[in-house]
Design a protein around this motif. Sequence first.
Motif, PDB file in Angstrom:
ATOM      1  N   ASP A  24      28.560  -9.021  44.114  1.00  0.00           N
ATOM      2  CA  ASP A  24      28.833  -8.981  45.552  1.00  0.00           C
ATOM      3  C   ASP A  24      30.320  -8.933  45.873  1.00  0.00           C
ATOM      4  N   ASN A  25      31.166  -9.138  44.871  1.00  0.00           N
ATOM      5  CA  ASN A  25      32.616  -9.156  45.088  1.00  0.00           C
ATOM      6  C   ASN A  25      33.312  -8.181  44.150  1.00  0.00           C
ATOM      7  N   ILE A  26      32.711  -7.031  43.980  1.00  0.00           N
ATOM      8  CA  ILE A  26      33.227  -6.002  43.086  1.00  0.00           C
ATOM      9  C   ILE A  26      34.013  -4.948  43.856  1.00  0.00           C
ATOM     10  N   GLU A  27      33.598  -4.655  45.092  1.00  0.00           N
ATOM     11  CA  GLU A  27      34.152  -3.522  45.837  1.00  0.00           C
ATOM     12  C   GLU A  27      35.566  -3.772  46.331  1.00  0.00           C
ATOM     13  N   THR A  38      34.997  -1.246  52.101  1.00  0.00           N
ATOM     14  CA  THR A  38      34.076  -0.361  51.394  1.00  0.00           C
ATOM     15  C   THR A  38      32.767  -0.362  52.178  1.00  0.00           C
ATOM     16  N   LEU A  39      32.510   0.705  52.909  1.00  0.00           N
ATOM     17  CA  LEU A  39      31.364   0.751  53.816  1.00  0.00           C
ATOM     18  C   LEU A  39      30.154   1.460  53.230  1.00  0.00           C
ATOM     19  N   PHE A  40      30.369   2.334  52.248  1.00  0.00           N
ATOM     20  CA  PHE A  40      29.304   3.262  51.859  1.00  0.00           C
ATOM     21  C   PHE A  40      28.992   3.225  50.361  1.00  0.00           C
ATOM     22  N   GLY A  41      29.504   2.226  49.630  1.00  0.00           N
ATOM     23  CA  GLY A  41      29.358   2.204  48.186  1.00  0.00           C
ATOM     24  C   GLY A  41      27.909   2.090  47.726  1.00  0.00           C
ATOM     25  N   ASP A  42      27.612   2.735  46.606  1.00  0.00           N
ATOM     26  CA  ASP A  42      26.279   2.686  45.999  1.00  0.00           C
ATOM     27  C   ASP A  42      26.212   1.444  45.114  1.00  0.00           C
ATOM     28  N   LYS A  43      25.715   0.353  45.673  1.00  0.00           N
ATOM     29  CA  LYS A  43      25.713  -0.932  44.981  1.00  0.00           C
ATOM     30  C   LYS A  43      24.810  -0.937  43.756  1.00  0.00           C
ATOM     31  N   SER A  44      23.853  -0.028  43.700  1.00  0.00           N
ATOM     32  CA  SER A  44      22.955   0.007  42.543  1.00  0.00           C
ATOM     33  C   SER A  44      23.691   0.389  41.264  1.00  0.00           C
ATOM     34  N   ARG A  45      24.880   0.961  41.391  1.00  0.00           N
ATOM     35  CA  ARG A  45      25.639   1.411  40.214  1.00  0.00           C
ATOM     36  C   ARG A  45      26.734   0.429  39.811  1.00  0.00           C
ATOM     37  N   TYR A  46      26.896  -0.677  40.536  1.00  0.00           N
ATOM     38  CA  TYR A  46      27.988  -1.609  40.242  1.00  0.00           C
ATOM     39  C   TYR A  46      27.732  -2.323  38.910  1.00  0.00           C
ATOM     40  N   VAL A  47      28.777  -2.429  38.098  1.00  0.00           N
ATOM     41  CA  VAL A  47      28.678  -3.054  36.774  1.00  0.00           C
ATOM     42  C   VAL A  47      29.423  -4.382  36.806  1.00  0.00           C
ATOM     43  N   SER A  48      28.718  -5.480  36.569  1.00  0.00           N
ATOM     44  CA  SER A  48      29.334  -6.810  36.569  1.00  0.00           C
ATOM     45  C   SER A  48      30.110  -7.026  35.277  1.00  0.00           C
ATOM     46  N   TRP A  49      30.920  -8.070  35.277  1.00  0.00           N
ATOM     47  CA  TRP A  49      31.652  -8.401  34.053  1.00  0.00           C
ATOM     48  C   TRP A  49      30.689  -8.774  32.928  1.00  0.00           C
ATOM     49  N   SER A  94      33.697  -1.786  37.265  1.00  0.00           N
ATOM     50  CA  SER A  94      34.496  -2.979  36.990  1.00  0.00           C
ATOM     51  C   SER A  94      34.186  -3.603  35.631  1.00  0.00           C
ATOM     52  N   GLY A  95      32.918  -3.858  35.356  1.00  0.00           N
ATOM     53  CA  GLY A  95      32.548  -4.560  34.126  1.00  0.00           C
ATOM     54  C   GLY A  95      32.912  -3.809  32.870  1.00  0.00           C
ATOM     55  N   HIS A  96      32.636  -2.515  32.840  1.00  0.00           N
ATOM     56  CA  HIS A  96      32.972  -1.738  31.649  1.00  0.00           C
ATOM     57  C   HIS A  96      34.483  -1.636  31.465  1.00  0.00           C
ATOM     58  N   ALA A  97      35.223  -1.462  32.558  1.00  0.00           N
ATOM     59  CA  ALA A  97      36.675  -1.322  32.453  1.00  0.00           C
ATOM     60  C   ALA A  97      37.313  -2.601  31.934  1.00  0.00           C
ATOM     61  N   VAL A  98      36.891  -3.743  32.441  1.00  0.00           N
ATOM     62  CA  VAL A  98      37.452  -5.014  31.981  1.00  0.00           C
ATOM     63  C   VAL A  98      37.107  -5.247  30.518  1.00  0.00           C
ATOM     64  N   ALA A  99      35.886  -4.942  30.142  1.00  0.00           N
ATOM     65  CA  ALA A  99      35.506  -5.102  28.731  1.00  0.00           C
ATOM     66  C   ALA A  99      36.319  -4.174  27.839  1.00  0.00           C
ATOM     67  N   ASP A 100      36.599  -2.956  28.296  1.00  0.00           N
ATOM     68  CA  ASP A 100      37.431  -2.037  27.509  1.00  0.00           C
ATOM     69  C   ASP A 100      38.773  -2.674  27.163  1.00  0.00           C
ATOM     70  N   VAL A 101      39.358  -3.371  28.136  1.00  0.00           N
ATOM     71  CA  VAL A 101      40.665  -3.991  27.920  1.00  0.00           C
ATOM     72  C   VAL A 101      40.532  -5.273  27.102  1.00  0.00           C
ATOM     73  N   VAL A 102      39.597  -6.121  27.444  1.00  0.00           N
ATOM     74  CA  VAL A 102      39.447  -7.410  26.770  1.00  0.00           C
ATOM     75  C   VAL A 102      39.181  -7.234  25.277  1.00  0.00           C
TER      76      VAL A 102
END
Length: 726
Positions: free
Chosen positions: A402-405, A409-420, A535-543
Amino acid sequence: MSSARVEALLAAMTLEEKVGQLGVFADMVRPFNPDVNPETNARNADQVLDEIRAGAVGSLFNGYGVEAGRRLQKVAVEESRLGIPVILAADVIHGMKTVFPIPLGEAASFEPDLAQHTARATAVEATASGVHWTYAPSVDIARDQRWGRGAESAGEDTFLSCAFAAARVRGFQGDDLRSPDALLATPKHFAAYGAVAAGMEYATVDISPQTLRDVHLPPFKAAIDAGALAIMSSFNDINGVPASANAWLLTDLLRGEWKFRGVVVSDYTSDMELIAHGYAEDERDATRRAILAGLDLSMQSGFFANHLPALVESGEVPIERVDEAVRRMLTLKETIGLLDDPYRSLDLAREADRSWLDAHDALAREAARRSIVLAKNDGDVLPLRSAGRRIALIGPFASDRDNIEGCWTLFGDKSRYVSWEDGFRAAMDDAALLDVVAGCAPEAPLDGGIEAAVEAAARADVVVLALGEPQNYSGEAQSRVQITIPPAQQALADAVAAVGKPVVVLLRNGRALALEGAVRDADAVLVTWFLGTQSGHAVADVVFGHYSPSARLPVSFPLASGQQPYFYNHTRTGRPETPEMSEFKARWREIPNEPLYPFGHGLTYSRFEYGDVELSTSELAWGDTLEVRATLTNTGTRAAEEVAQLYIHDRVASRVRPVRELRGFAKVRLEPGERTTVRFTLDLEALAFSGADGVRRAEPGTFDVWIAPNCKAGKPASFKLGPARG
């Protein structure tokens, strides 16, 4: 000059139809999010369609969808007297269906080309959803981190902001404004909105003309030079005159000096707010003041529709001024092809097409990881090994979606959001070695939360704390007094750190924060902003080391909230904080006049060594250019990217100059042991500033120049600028 078609339309219009072109209203025909602004002048879908039919609406905003868009456009084209199409706008700030990092986070990449790519992808998705025009980019300079809308900006530096402003305009608009995927850009908020007193939203701006011209106006000029044809006035006053009725700003400067030929649209009801400012007596007076000052379009207040006809008939507003504004609006519609193809960007087949999906997800992941700043990495605790180590991912944002965007952000496709958590599990060799515990809610404790977190930390080899701001802490109307993480999260961090395991902090934030206790003292700190869809994939890439962080801070992280406004390019003082000075110097009692992390700071998973700064000449003749160069060597063990930054300082001038000013940057990728020479060019414009008389010029004298990894590092070289010729 306008076209014959525009002039013919203008000649055929009644006064009411002309005024109709100057009204921008909420799109109630298509899905609309009413929570992003206070409800004012509310209408329903039937009322909106009736007004379009009567020629009383020129633009609608914040709706989307092609089928209903074609319906309302059909009413405009086939049922109104003159058949003038409606232009459809929306707040599409950092992504449509695909959400990219907040602009502040993306600015951390120090890659304007990246912002151009994400803006282009955003334009493709927005126009496919039936949007012609976006109210972006925000190009405000955010020097006070208490101000919530810094999240929409490119940070505290003017040079960096100019580069991103131009890139985003080019990305939104593309190469051809008549193309179905061209999205009109609107640099905002004109002007100096980021300079509001005490970081308080909508507050006053009391500013010198020189600071206004040198710090806050250049990004708008850069956006206009990049092709922007619309600009949005800001809520604030400037030295007592509200921006939406400021004739010097909207006419003398914008039209006169800058030769801007596009439209000026008010921010949401900012013409109405002239009354609350105490600058206008009533609605009629506010309308008169706004249009005479140079405001072309009134958003949502209805003031122009309600009062302009009578003002024209009384002679208080010349019809020529109304015609001028209408001409600009019609020309805008003609420029993007609406007069030739009213159903441009209203294609059902294109809306249904999802062929862009994989490419935009890949771009979102790349943009996100290139926006992550490694602020601290003691003992090289990062990157983590994913094999054989138990990891405790602890904090309210570990599994949060719920705090990824981030804001706006009015129109984001929340079904595609990746958590940490999703990103970590996908990256780890054995996801069973990941323990996930919330520990607390974003703003409050959870029963047994700290106890469960401490137990997980005790079992783990390394702790990753998922902390920061909820996304509603930044954005419009989200000014803060203490720019710290919420107390419940701080208590969680302090308790978990006491277990004694290595601690990595993932910081989710929409501004620079004052870090305290275990968060500040963690072994590693990654500033991840609000990164969007991937978000989740990008952070994992760095971590986990699949990507070596390359971003740099576009804002200074203070030692304490009370330092605000804090920015690196402050002017020199007569009593600087230096060791040889007594206690009577520019400092606070409790802390030094320094940041925790300076502007431009950021680490990689390698090491870089900077050679001495070399100059093509020590005596720069007036009108010539100077090359500044330094050798950069990767002395570490893995390939990485370094952001080399060029700073200058004018030692003696007719106005006190900043201690350093960014004048160039370059991101360079080097293999282990590889070296290269980074080169920059300085000219008179790079050395110039606005004098006491308001004229921008360079002055002869001695300048220091650095090529360094951040605004506090490096050893300078110096050169002299010779006298003006002739």
